[in-house]
Design an enzyme around this catalytic site. Structure first.
Site, mmCIF file in Angstrom:
data_model
loop_
_atom_site.group_PDB
_atom_site.id
_atom_site.type_symbol
_atom_site.label_atom_id
_atom_site.label_comp_id
_atom_site.label_asym_id
_atom_site.label_seq_id
_atom_site.Cartn_x
_atom_site.Cartn_y
_atom_site.Cartn_z
ATOM 1 N N SER A 172 0.623 -1.001 0.476
ATOM 2 C CA SER A 172 -0.017 0.275 -0.046
ATOM 3 C C SER A 172 0.989 1.299 0.437
ATOM 4 C CB SER A 172 -1.137 -0.172 1.277
ATOM 5 O OG SER A 172 -1.539 1.293 1.361
ATOM 6 N N TYR B 227 -3.428 -1.639 10.127
ATOM 7 C CA TYR B 227 -3.009 -1.826 9.178
ATOM 8 C C TYR B 227 -1.772 -1.006 7.970
ATOM 9 C CZ TYR B 227 -4.646 -2.107 3.904
ATOM 10 O OH TYR B 227 -4.569 -1.397 2.152
#
Length: 254
Positions: free
Chosen positions: A148, A161
């Site tokens: 990400s 996350y």
């Protein structure tokens, strides 16, 4: 997206988290590029529907249940995929949970933190290990980890996350050195905020922050990421390994 001209003809590829969203987009693009695709997910009904739809289109896809929090499920899935496909040439580690979105560090609890790490980090490690023998036997194995861009700019209120995706970036680099002698490439693709089911919780303000900060100022969609994944699986990238490719319209440039 433009046709990928059978770049992956004859390849056998496992995509985790493939029932919907980015994973479904990846599985579709990989199959359109000529590969046989194993689509694995914990969402049984979504998976069944997605496999049926792609099969109706004439694409070579197969569905497998996979719970990345369960080591037995991981081993069973990997073994079944290799047996049915007759080997494995590529692995796309896409499956993940977010869970910590919208919460500050102090609002996270241990159970939530552990859930994110169990699925995103430990699960990715275990499914990769389970697939490594088949990828070695391929002679042209490729692993693509879905990271990400959040660790690249330090996205707030998403700490578990972000930490898990930071771990995937480190794992990508370390594993690339471990398996390079086996002619296996290991790379990470780091998408920006993409409009899919998994990001429905994200407030519109965060979408505007991304869109306004991108060099390419528009909404990011799943097809924007698929080309990078297909490239990383193909012969076009056989001398690229241990790298992180940010696919975010220029929100982060590294």
């Amino acid at each position: 997206m433009p046709a990928l001209n059978q770049l992956l003809a004859g390849r056998r590829v496992l995509v985790t988290g493939a029932a919907r969203g980015l994973g479904l987009a990846f599985a579709t693009a990989i199959a359109e590029a000529g590969a046989s695709v194993a689509m694995a997910d914990i969402l049984e009904e979504n998976l069944r529907q997605s496999v049926a739809e792609l099969t109706r289109r004439g694409l070579q896809v197969h569905g497998y249940l996979l719970d990345l929090a369960d080591p037995q499920s991981i081993d069973t899935c990997a073994r079944s995929v290799v047996e049915q496909l007759g080997g494995l040439d590529g692995l796309v580690n896409n499956a993940a949970v977010t869970n910590s979105g919208g919460r500050s560090s102090e609002q996270l609890d241990i159970a939530l933190w552990d859930k994110v790490m169990t699925v995103n980090v430990r699960g990715t490690w275990l499914i990769t290990n389970a697939c490594l023998p088949a990828l070695r036997a391929s002679g042209r194995g490729s692993i693509v980890n879905l990271a990400s861009d959040t660790p690249l700019w330090g996205a707030p209120n998403l700490l578990a996350y972000v930490a898990s995706k930071s771990a995937l970036i480190g794992m990508t680099r370390s594993l690339a050195r471990e398996v390079g002698a086996d002619n296996i490439t290991v790379n990470a693709v780091a998408p920006g905020l993409t409009r899919v089911e998994a990001t429905e919780y994200v407030p519109e303000e965060r979408y505007r922050t991304y869109q306004d900060g991108r060099a390419l100022q528009r909404l990011q969609l799943p097809d924007d990421v698929s080309g990078a994944v297909v490239f990383a699986l193909s012969d076009l990238s056989r001398f690229i390994t241990g790298q992180v490719l940010a696919v975010n319209g220029g929100f982060v440039m590294n």
